[in-house]
Design a protein around this motif. Structure first.
Motif, PDB file in Angstrom:
ATOM      1  N   ASN A  69      38.514  38.654  39.917  1.00  0.00           N
ATOM      2  CA  ASN A  69      38.980  37.731  38.889  1.00  0.00           C
ATOM      3  C   ASN A  69      39.242  36.318  39.393  1.00  0.00           C
ATOM      4  O   ASN A  69      39.630  35.448  38.623  1.00  0.00           O
ATOM      5  N   LYS A  76      41.967  41.862  42.392  1.00  0.00           N
ATOM      6  CA  LYS A  76      41.239  43.121  42.256  1.00  0.00           C
ATOM      7  C   LYS A  76      40.070  43.119  43.232  1.00  0.00           C
ATOM      8  O   LYS A  76      39.295  42.158  43.286  1.00  0.00           O
ATOM      9  N   SER A  78      36.608  45.284  44.469  1.00  0.00           N
ATOM     10  CA  SER A  78      35.710  46.285  43.892  1.00  0.00           C
ATOM     11  C   SER A  78      34.331  46.227  44.528  1.00  0.00           C
ATOM     12  O   SER A  78      33.852  45.157  44.925  1.00  0.00           O
ATOM     13  N   TYR A 110      31.095  46.829  38.048  1.00  0.00           N
ATOM     14  CA  TYR A 110      32.135  46.909  39.072  1.00  0.00           C
ATOM     15  C   TYR A 110      32.739  48.312  39.051  1.00  0.00           C
ATOM     16  O   TYR A 110      33.186  48.784  37.997  1.00  0.00           O
ATOM     17  N   SER A 112      35.510  49.393  40.382  1.00  0.00           N
ATOM     18  CA  SER A 112      36.973  49.428  40.265  1.00  0.00           C
ATOM     19  C   SER A 112      37.511  48.427  39.259  1.00  0.00           C
ATOM     20  O   SER A 112      38.720  48.216  39.180  1.00  0.00           O
ATOM     21  N   SER A 113      36.641  47.793  38.489  1.00  0.00           N
ATOM     22  CA  SER A 113      37.083  46.808  37.500  1.00  0.00           C
ATOM     23  C   SER A 113      36.065  46.763  36.365  1.00  0.00           C
ATOM     24  O   SER A 113      35.382  45.754  36.153  1.00  0.00           O
ATOM     25  N   SER A 114      35.987  47.867  35.624  1.00  0.00           N
ATOM     26  CA  SER A 114      34.948  48.001  34.608  1.00  0.00           C
ATOM     27  C   SER A 114      35.064  46.955  33.500  1.00  0.00           C
ATOM     28  O   SER A 114      34.064  46.628  32.848  1.00  0.00           O
ATOM     29  N   LYS A 115      36.254  46.394  33.282  1.00  0.00           N
ATOM     30  CA  LYS A 115      36.407  45.371  32.243  1.00  0.00           C
ATOM     31  C   LYS A 115      35.661  44.088  32.591  1.00  0.00           C
ATOM     32  O   LYS A 115      35.438  43.253  31.716  1.00  0.00           O
ATOM     33  N   ASP A 116      35.282  43.935  33.870  1.00  0.00           N
ATOM     34  CA  ASP A 116      34.528  42.755  34.271  1.00  0.00           C
ATOM     35  C   ASP A 116      33.021  42.997  34.289  1.00  0.00           C
ATOM     36  O   ASP A 116      32.258  42.105  34.695  1.00  0.00           O
ATOM     37  N   ASP A 159      41.205  40.345  28.981  1.00  0.00           N
ATOM     38  CA  ASP A 159      40.790  41.588  29.633  1.00  0.00           C
ATOM     39  C   ASP A 159      39.325  41.531  30.049  1.00  0.00           C
ATOM     40  O   ASP A 159      38.939  42.041  31.095  1.00  0.00           O
TER      41      ASP A 159
END
Length: 408
Positions: A69, A76, A78, A110, A112-116, A159
């Motif tokens: 981010n 985060k 990932s 990603y 470990s950061s699926s929202k990205d 998000d």
């Protein structure tokens, strides 16, 4: 009637277009020139489809990002995977005219950061026509579906990344033979940008941008020209409050050269005037420049330089952003198969009336390996360090990627 060869036509048209496209306001998304798609691996790798040639490529990337981010705290980390297919369908007729249709995609995931996670799609058509040795035209239109990189805006963090749709078209006409002392160009461009999510924070980013440009080139040597460029851009934001409507006028003096493959580039500088419709925003009137150059001291080593000083529209902080950038990249072939790549950029973003100054340093180191004529691999490490006067906006980020590019 004499016609330019397809290669000469492409060079005569696209050289002028590159001069115009070198450094737009960041509010306008930068479209990818579909001509570059066939050069990602091997420009000779093509399939014959009737009277057309099809250039397919696909890129596969695995890597790790330690600050997805681009934030100062609560970072985060990932692993990341990217698949980037592209297709270019091109016809070169006997008259030297070209008709092209291209698609490029980029699908990022990603672990470990699926929202990205993010998908990018761009479809673009292009027609280049040579009417006679003096008159030629280039028309380009397309649709780009993409999202803003989090570190490139100062909106409240959502998000998911801010996604947008940009529809664009431009028409370039040039008059003057390829070897004539003088040449004139006129261009009109239009961009329609609309955000498609996070509407509570992205509504003020919807805009229409209309651009007019004219240039006069005068040849001072067989492979170099001086030119004068005038450019007018109107930014029409759809949300009345905050009122970001403005116009930009540029008057630039430039020099462009292409002395064999050893050295080529374009540099232009002059005055930029940015006028806001709203009296509450501070206008700008001052020096601007844009430049890029490539130098090959030896055939196996290439140095590229870029620089820019201009204004970018605000995404929340300040009236606008004064941007200054210097960049250098070096590629050196150790053998016919192996190469090393080094790059560095120094960027200053001054948020006018926003009490914020960002000093960004970008570094990258990579090694490349040409596995086959149609396949290239590279391992690359990139780092970004943003030292901001607003502590919450400072961040450090490291990304390491293993890339594979495959064509025909």
């Amino acid at each position: 009637m004499y016609k330019l060869t397809p290669l000469a036509l492409a060079l005569s048209l696209l050289s002028g277009y590159a001069v115009a496209q070198s450094a737009p306001n960041a509010a306008i998304p930068q479209a990818v020139d579909i001509y570059t798609l066939k050069e990602q691996v091997d420009p000779d790798g093509a399939m014959r489809v009737g009277s057309f040639y099809l250039y397919p490529t696909v890129g596969i990337t695995f890597g790790h990002d330690d600050n997805v981010n681009a934030v100062n705290t609560n970072t985060k980390s990932s692993s990341v995977f990217n698949l980037s297919p592209s297709l270019l369908l091109e016809q070169l007729n006997a008259a030297g005219d070209t008709y092209s249709l291209g698609y490029r995609g980029s699908y990022t995931r990603y672990t470990s950061s699926s929202k990205d996670n993010n998908d990018t799609h761009e479809v673009q058509g292009q027609v280049a026509i040579q009417y006679d040795p003096r008159l030629n035209t280039l028309f380009r239109a397309g649709v780009l579906l993409d999202s803003d990189a989090r570190e490139l805006t100062d909106r409240p963090e959502s998000d998911r990344p801010d996604k947008y749709r940009n529809t664009y078209a431009n028409y370039l006409v040039g008059y003057g033979a390829n070897e004539a002392p003088g040449r004139v160009e006129a261009e009109v461009k239009y961009n329609n940008k609309r955000y498609t999510n996070n509407r509570s924070t992205t509504l003020d980013g919807d805009l229409d941008a209309f651009d007019l440009a004219g240039r006069f080139f005068y040849r001072v040597a067989p492979n170099s020209q001086v030119f004068v460029e005038a450019r007018y851009t109107d930014f029409d934001y759809k949300l009345a409050t905050p009122d970001q409507d403005s116009t930009e006028q540029r008057l630039l003096l430039g020099y462009t050269w292409d002395i064999t493959a050893a050295t080529q580039g374009t540099i232009k500088a002059g005055n930029l005037k940015k006028d806001f419709t709203s009296n509450t925003r501070k206008d700008f009137n001052g020096l601007t420049w844009e430049g890029n150059a490539k130098w090959m001291p030896v055939e196996y080593s290439t140095v590229e330089l870029t620089t820019r000083r201009a204004t970018d529209d605000s995404t929340g902080t300040g009236d606008y952003i004064k941007n200054r950038k210097y960049g250098i990249a070096w590629t050196h072939k150790l053998t016919d198969l192996f190469s090393v790549n080094l790059a560095y950029s120094d960027i200053h973003n001054d948020y006018v009336n926003g009490n914020r100054l960002d000093k960004i340093k970008l570094y990258s180191v990579g090694v490349g390996y040409d596995v086959r004529r149609w396949m290239k691999m590279s391992l690359e490490w990139k780092t970004a360090d943003n030292d901001s006067t607003v502590r919450a906006s400072s961040y450090k980020r490291n990304v390491i990627m293993l890339n594979t590019q495959i064509g025909l």
